[in-house]
Design an enzyme around this catalytic site. Structure first.
Site, PDB file in Angstrom:
ATOM      1  N   TYR A  68       0.816  -1.228   0.000  1.00  0.00           N
ATOM      2  CA  TYR A  68       0.000   0.000   0.000  1.00  0.00           C
ATOM      3  C   TYR A  68       0.846   1.272   0.000  1.00  0.00           C
ATOM      4  CZ  TYR A  68      -4.548  -2.338   0.686  1.00  0.00           C
ATOM      5  OH  TYR A  68      -5.721  -3.070   0.523  1.00  0.00           O
ATOM      6  N   PHE A  76      -5.451   6.776   7.237  1.00  0.00           N
ATOM      7  CA  PHE A  76      -5.843   5.393   7.540  1.00  0.00           C
ATOM      8  C   PHE A  76      -4.749   4.382   7.217  1.00  0.00           C
ATOM      9  CE2 PHE A  76      -7.505   6.631   3.357  1.00  0.00           C
ATOM     10  CZ  PHE A  76      -6.936   5.669   2.541  1.00  0.00           C
ATOM     11  N   ARG A 134     -11.837  -4.599 -11.638  1.00  0.00           N
ATOM     12  CA  ARG A 134     -12.277  -3.517 -10.745  1.00  0.00           C
ATOM     13  C   ARG A 134     -13.807  -3.349 -10.790  1.00  0.00           C
ATOM     14  NH1 ARG A 134      -8.768  -0.764  -7.121  1.00  0.00           N
ATOM     15  NH2 ARG A 134     -10.062   1.072  -7.487  1.00  0.00           N
ATOM     16  N   ASN A 142     -13.547  -3.987   3.317  1.00  0.00           N
ATOM     17  CA  ASN A 142     -14.170  -4.153   1.999  1.00  0.00           C
ATOM     18  C   ASN A 142     -13.722  -5.406   1.247  1.00  0.00           C
ATOM     19  OD1 ASN A 142     -11.670  -3.310   1.169  1.00  0.00           O
ATOM     20  ND2 ASN A 142     -12.361  -1.401   0.208  1.00  0.00           N
ATOM     21  N   GLU A 175       2.404  -5.167  -8.399  1.00  0.00           N
ATOM     22  CA  GLU A 175       1.808  -5.986  -7.340  1.00  0.00           C
ATOM     23  C   GLU A 175       2.030  -7.479  -7.595  1.00  0.00           C
ATOM     24  OE1 GLU A 175      -1.581  -2.656  -6.149  1.00  0.00           O
ATOM     25  OE2 GLU A 175      -2.216  -4.462  -7.220  1.00  0.00           O
TER      26      GLU A 175
HETATM   27  P1  DAT Z   1      -9.194   0.291  -3.610  1.00  0.00           P
HETATM   28  O1  DAT Z   1      -8.982  -0.841  -2.642  1.00  0.00           O
HETATM   29  O2  DAT Z   1     -10.613   0.342  -4.110  1.00  0.00           O
HETATM   30  O3  DAT Z   1      -8.184   0.290  -4.721  1.00  0.00           O
HETATM   31  P2  DAT Z   1      -7.676   2.489  -2.462  1.00  0.00           P
HETATM   32  O4  DAT Z   1      -6.507   1.961  -3.213  1.00  0.00           O
HETATM   33  O5  DAT Z   1      -7.998   3.944  -2.587  1.00  0.00           O
HETATM   34  O6  DAT Z   1      -9.012   1.663  -2.802  1.00  0.00           O
HETATM   35  O7  DAT Z   1      -7.502   2.203  -0.904  1.00  0.00           O
HETATM   36  C1  DAT Z   1      -6.963   0.974  -0.474  1.00  0.00           C
HETATM   37  C2  DAT Z   1      -7.760   0.498   0.712  1.00  0.00           C
HETATM   38  O8  DAT Z   1      -7.633   1.431   1.776  1.00  0.00           O
HETATM   39  C3  DAT Z   1      -9.256   0.378   0.485  1.00  0.00           C
HETATM   40  O9  DAT Z   1      -9.621  -0.836  -0.134  1.00  0.00           O
HETATM   41  C4  DAT Z   1      -9.798   0.478   1.873  1.00  0.00           C
HETATM   42  C5  DAT Z   1      -8.835   1.470   2.534  1.00  0.00           C
HETATM   43  N1  DAT Z   1      -9.385   2.828   2.477  1.00  0.00           N
HETATM   44  C6  DAT Z   1      -9.482   3.623   1.397  1.00  0.00           C
HETATM   45  N2  DAT Z   1     -10.046   4.795   1.694  1.00  0.00           N
HETATM   46  C7  DAT Z   1     -10.303   4.738   3.036  1.00  0.00           C
HETATM   47  C8  DAT Z   1     -10.882   5.630   3.968  1.00  0.00           C
HETATM   48  N3  DAT Z   1     -11.302   6.832   3.605  1.00  0.00           N
HETATM   49  N4  DAT Z   1     -10.978   5.214   5.258  1.00  0.00           N
HETATM   50  C9  DAT Z   1     -10.571   4.007   5.642  1.00  0.00           C
HETATM   51  N5  DAT Z   1     -10.006   3.115   4.805  1.00  0.00           N
HETATM   52  C10 DAT Z   1      -9.875   3.480   3.526  1.00  0.00           C
HETATM   53 MG    MG Z   2      -6.157   0.681  -4.717  1.00  0.00          MG
END
Ligand code: DAT
Ligand code: MG
Length: 151
Positions: A51, A59, A87, A114, A128
């Site tokens: 990440y 977060f 996606r 999620n 990845e």
């Molecule tokens: P995705 O998993 O849809 O690619 P992302 O890459 O923006 O979404 O974020 C990675 C993960 O981080 C996501 O699956 C859940 C967590 N996340 C994202 N936005 C968040 C928020 N506002 N508060 C808490 N967790 C969050």
């Molecule tokens: Mg993502």
């Protein structure tokens, strides 16, 4: 052209909730081909690498604790449009906004739980897959369904 591949992971909540078969089945029925799979408990350091793009978000720390809190089912799926359409199958990041019919829309309630990860583009898919798998763990094979899926 090289077949398109995407990295998909069922996070610890999806594994603990018994959703592995449900989620794999959605990718499989669509017509994508599983080319790598393993169950792993990532370290927190590994989660931080996965990440890294989100390291400045509030977060981030909780997210990395969560990803490393239990078994994750790491997979690579292959097929035409697998990154973008993967996606779509997953749905919006926040399950409150995911459409019904999507994995998150049907099976999750809050953004912090999620249940599934999917690469968001060709570059992240490549990175990845390389982070989670050795090249030798990717299996190239012809699926008997391909001639019916692609004509
Ligand atoms: P995705 O998993 O849809 O690619 P992302 O890459 O923006 O979404 O974020 C990675 C993960 O981080 C996501 O699956 C859940 C967590 N996340 C994202 N936005 C968040 C928020 N506002 N508060 C808490 N967790 C969050
Ligand atoms: Mg993502």
């Amino acid at each position: 052209a090289e077949p398109e591949r995407t990295f998909i992971a069922i996070k610890p909540d999806g594994v603990q909730r018994g959703l592995i078969a449900e989620i794999i089945s959605r990718f499989e029925r669509k017509g994508y081909k599983l080319v790598a799979v393993k169950l792993v408990v990532p370290s927190k350091e590994f989660a931080q690498k996965h990440y890294h793009d989100l390291k400045d978000r509030p977060f981030f720390d909780g997210l990395c604790d969560f990803l490393s809190s239990g078994p994750v089912l790491a997979m690579v799926w292959e097929g035409e449009g697998a990154i973008k359409y993967g996606r779509k199958l997953i749905g919006a990041t926040d399950p409150q906004k995911s459409e019904p019919g999507t994995i998150r829309g049907d099976l999750a309630v809050v953004v912090g739980r999620n249940i599934i990860h999917g690469s968001d583009g060709p570059e992240t898919a490549k990175d990845e897959i390389a982070l989670w798998f050795e090249p030798s763990e990717l299996v190239s094979y012809t699926s008997n369904a391909e001639k019916w899926l692609y004509g």
